[in-house]
Design a protein around this motif. Sequence first.
Motif, PDB file in Angstrom:
ATOM      1  N   LEU A   1       0.836  -1.185   0.000  1.00  0.00           N
ATOM      2  CA  LEU A   1       0.000   0.000   0.000  1.00  0.00           C
ATOM      3  C   LEU A   1       0.873   1.237   0.000  1.00  0.00           C
ATOM      4  CD1 LEU A   1      -0.572   1.364   3.275  1.00  0.00           C
ATOM      5  CD2 LEU A   1      -0.781  -1.123   3.399  1.00  0.00           C
ATOM      6  N   VAL A   2       0.287   2.356  -0.331  1.00  0.00           N
ATOM      7  CA  VAL A   2       0.979   3.638  -0.328  1.00  0.00           C
ATOM      8  C   VAL A   2       0.159   4.606   0.514  1.00  0.00           C
ATOM      9  CG1 VAL A   2       1.818   5.580  -1.680  1.00  0.00           C
ATOM     10  CG2 VAL A   2       2.020   3.254  -2.583  1.00  0.00           C
ATOM     11  N   ILE A   3       0.810   5.178   1.520  1.00  0.00           N
ATOM     12  CA  ILE A   3       0.135   6.103   2.422  1.00  0.00           C
ATOM     13  C   ILE A   3       0.272   7.515   1.873  1.00  0.00           C
ATOM     14  CG2 ILE A   3       0.079   7.016   4.765  1.00  0.00           C
ATOM     15  CD1 ILE A   3       1.179   4.348   5.723  1.00  0.00           C
ATOM     16  N   GLU A   4      -0.869   8.152   1.602  1.00  0.00           N
ATOM     17  CA  GLU A   4      -0.918   9.523   1.088  1.00  0.00           C
ATOM     18  C   GLU A   4      -0.047   9.701  -0.155  1.00  0.00           C
ATOM     19  OE1 GLU A   4       0.001  12.154   4.279  1.00  0.00           O
ATOM     20  OE2 GLU A   4      -1.897  11.783   5.329  1.00  0.00           O
ATOM     21  N   LYS A   5       0.024   8.652  -0.983  1.00  0.00           N
ATOM     22  CA  LYS A   5       0.735   8.680  -2.259  1.00  0.00           C
ATOM     23  C   LYS A   5       2.223   8.959  -2.119  1.00  0.00           C
ATOM     24  CE  LYS A   5      -3.344  10.205  -4.833  1.00  0.00           C
ATOM     25  NZ  LYS A   5      -3.899  11.191  -5.792  1.00  0.00           N
TER      26      LYS A   5
ATOM     27  N   LEU B   1       4.424   0.887   1.662  1.00  0.00           N
ATOM     28  CA  LEU B   1       4.471   0.023   2.838  1.00  0.00           C
ATOM     29  C   LEU B   1       4.050  -1.379   2.412  1.00  0.00           C
ATOM     30  CD1 LEU B   1       4.953   0.187   5.935  1.00  0.00           C
ATOM     31  CD2 LEU B   1       2.488   0.522   6.177  1.00  0.00           C
ATOM     32  N   LEU B   2       4.890  -2.356   2.695  1.00  0.00           N
ATOM     33  CA  LEU B   2       4.586  -3.747   2.388  1.00  0.00           C
ATOM     34  C   LEU B   2       4.342  -4.489   3.689  1.00  0.00           C
ATOM     35  CD1 LEU B   2       4.375  -5.819   0.061  1.00  0.00           C
ATOM     36  CD2 LEU B   2       6.745  -6.421   0.538  1.00  0.00           C
ATOM     37  N   LEU B   3       3.151  -5.087   3.827  1.00  0.00           N
ATOM     38  CA  LEU B   3       2.759  -5.786   5.036  1.00  0.00           C
ATOM     39  C   LEU B   3       2.484  -7.243   4.727  1.00  0.00           C
ATOM     40  CD1 LEU B   3       0.285  -3.059   6.281  1.00  0.00           C
ATOM     41  CD2 LEU B   3       2.495  -3.576   7.313  1.00  0.00           C
TER      42      LEU B   3
ATOM     43  N   ALA C   1       7.814  -3.938   5.597  1.00  0.00           N
ATOM     44  CA  ALA C   1       8.934  -3.402   4.826  1.00  0.00           C
ATOM     45  C   ALA C   1       8.548  -2.041   4.267  1.00  0.00           C
ATOM     46  CB  ALA C   1       9.312  -4.352   3.692  1.00  0.00           C
ATOM     47  N   PHE C   2       9.559  -1.206   4.069  1.00  0.00           N
ATOM     48  CA  PHE C   2       9.360   0.141   3.531  1.00  0.00           C
ATOM     49  C   PHE C   2      10.151   0.273   2.227  1.00  0.00           C
ATOM     50  CE2 PHE C   2       8.955   0.239   8.105  1.00  0.00           C
ATOM     51  CZ  PHE C   2       7.788   0.960   8.312  1.00  0.00           C
ATOM     52  N   PRO C   3       9.583  -0.171   1.095  1.00  0.00           N
ATOM     53  CA  PRO C   3      10.315  -0.092  -0.174  1.00  0.00           C
ATOM     54  C   PRO C   3      10.431   1.352  -0.662  1.00  0.00           C
ATOM     55  CG  PRO C   3       8.095  -0.949  -0.521  1.00  0.00           C
ATOM     56  CD  PRO C   3       8.269  -0.810   0.952  1.00  0.00           C
ATOM     57  N   LEU C   4      11.657   1.809  -0.845  1.00  0.00           N
ATOM     58  CA  LEU C   4      11.923   3.186  -1.253  1.00  0.00           C
ATOM     59  C   LEU C   4      12.613   3.180  -2.614  1.00  0.00           C
ATOM     60  CD1 LEU C   4      13.326   4.396   2.191  1.00  0.00           C
ATOM     61  CD2 LEU C   4      10.964   4.599   1.349  1.00  0.00           C
ATOM     62  N   PRO C   5      11.869   3.395  -3.704  1.00  0.00           N
ATOM     63  CA  PRO C   5      12.476   3.366  -5.044  1.00  0.00           C
ATOM     64  C   PRO C   5      13.322   4.598  -5.307  1.00  0.00           C
ATOM     65  CG  PRO C   5      10.147   3.936  -5.185  1.00  0.00           C
ATOM     66  CD  PRO C   5      10.419   3.616  -3.749  1.00  0.00           C
ATOM     67  N   MET C   6      14.512   4.355  -5.867  1.00  0.00           N
ATOM     68  CA  MET C   6      15.376   5.436  -6.306  1.00  0.00           C
ATOM     69  C   MET C   6      15.579   5.309  -7.812  1.00  0.00           C
ATOM     70  SD  MET C   6      17.986   5.722  -3.076  1.00  0.00           S
ATOM     71  CE  MET C   6      17.318   5.942  -1.412  1.00  0.00           C
ATOM     72  N   LYS C   7      16.628   5.895  -8.356  1.00  0.00           N
ATOM     73  CA  LYS C   7      16.767   5.922  -9.805  1.00  0.00           C
ATOM     74  C   LYS C   7      16.937   4.525 -10.390  1.00  0.00           C
ATOM     75  CE  LYS C   7      19.194   8.288 -13.535  1.00  0.00           C
ATOM     76  NZ  LYS C   7      20.243   9.278 -13.885  1.00  0.00           N
ATOM     77  N   HIS C   8      17.865   3.758  -9.850  1.00  0.00           N
ATOM     78  CA  HIS C   8      18.123   2.430 -10.393  1.00  0.00           C
ATOM     79  C   HIS C   8      18.069   1.327  -9.342  1.00  0.00           C
ATOM     80  CE1 HIS C   8      19.133   4.073 -14.278  1.00  0.00           C
ATOM     81  NE2 HIS C   8      20.057   4.859 -13.748  1.00  0.00           N
ATOM     82  N   VAL C   9      17.805   1.675  -8.086  1.00  0.00           N
ATOM     83  CA  VAL C   9      17.744   0.665  -7.032  1.00  0.00           C
ATOM     84  C   VAL C   9      16.521   0.887  -6.159  1.00  0.00           C
ATOM     85  CG1 VAL C   9      20.245   0.328  -6.954  1.00  0.00           C
ATOM     86  CG2 VAL C   9      19.166   1.991  -5.430  1.00  0.00           C
ATOM     87  N   LEU C  10      16.122  -0.171  -5.484  1.00  0.00           N
ATOM     88  CA  LEU C  10      15.046  -0.110  -4.500  1.00  0.00           C
ATOM     89  C   LEU C  10      15.653  -0.510  -3.163  1.00  0.00           C
ATOM     90  CD1 LEU C  10      11.834   0.179  -4.271  1.00  0.00           C
ATOM     91  CD2 LEU C  10      11.859  -2.320  -4.168  1.00  0.00           C
ATOM     92  N   ILE C  11      15.534   0.345  -2.156  1.00  0.00           N
ATOM     93  CA  ILE C  11      16.042   0.063  -0.821  1.00  0.00           C
ATOM     94  C   ILE C  11      14.853  -0.158   0.107  1.00  0.00           C
ATOM     95  CG2 ILE C  11      17.391   0.945   1.119  1.00  0.00           C
ATOM     96  CD1 ILE C  11      19.023   2.551  -0.861  1.00  0.00           C
TER      97      ILE C  11
END
Length: 293
Positions: A171-175, A179-181, A211-221
């Motif tokens: 899900l995405v909170i307030e866009k 958040l992955l549950l 988990a809190f997936p945070l997409p960046m330019k070429h990686v996801l942390i």
Amino acid sequence: MRTTTPHHLYILVTLLAVAFLGIRSADGQALTMDGQSGVFFQPWANVVPASPKKFNGPTLSYHAVTAGPVAGDYYNVSLEEGFGNWLEFGFTRGNHTDGGDPTFSPLFNYAGMNIFNVKAKVIAENIHHMKWVPAVAIGGVLRTNVPYVSQTFVHKNATNGDIYGVATKLLVIEKKLPLLLSGGVRGTNAEVYGYGGNATNWQARTFGAIAFPLPMKHVLIAPTFEVDQEPHHLAYVTYANIPTTLIYAVRISRYPDMKWSVDIGTGHVVSSAAPGVNLKANNALALALDYRF
């Protein structure tokens, strides 16, 4: 020091996995130590991606876990195959190096075990455009030639396993905040997913992750927290009580195709299992490398 977690935390994590709204699904690209898509120990409802009615290229995974001076180190190599984006199955060979504690290391100083897994996604996330629906999967794990603890007392390898159901939701909170549950229940007769040997009997145990997936330019942390409830007592050492396993990890993945990922983590597995029994695995360190062909 033994780690304890209130029972309501298990219930909360499990309910969160099925209660929130989401806007998209997450492909599973990293494997557990059992070889399934998931975190370090526990499976998620996702499966390794594949085209409809087709097999995918396999996913290869390597795990290295330093479990302390008593239990030694574990090294797993997994190969996982998917079909139709709803089924996955695979094999893992678990290997082990000896610990050096003269009192308790003999419980664990054996070569390793074989692990077979299968998982079917029975409900797709957001099915029929219902954005509140999580992905739901059922699966099982069979571990054979499990030497830990049993070889010391009965001089033969054991067999153990899990049967489980799990729900996972992105899900995405307030866009802004992804958040992955995930959460579920497993029936198991394995302690610490087999790495601590067998439990005294089959028990229903809960598990959950966030988990809190945070997409960046070429990686996801993705910082990740995992909670795994363990069976109460260890077979052949019935006075030992294994506490809840807590895992803290960071997953780094290639983005957006998720072809590879690296997991780095630490965990509270078990320290004092009973008066005078200190397994010194309360700060295990782990590294996982995954590549999807």
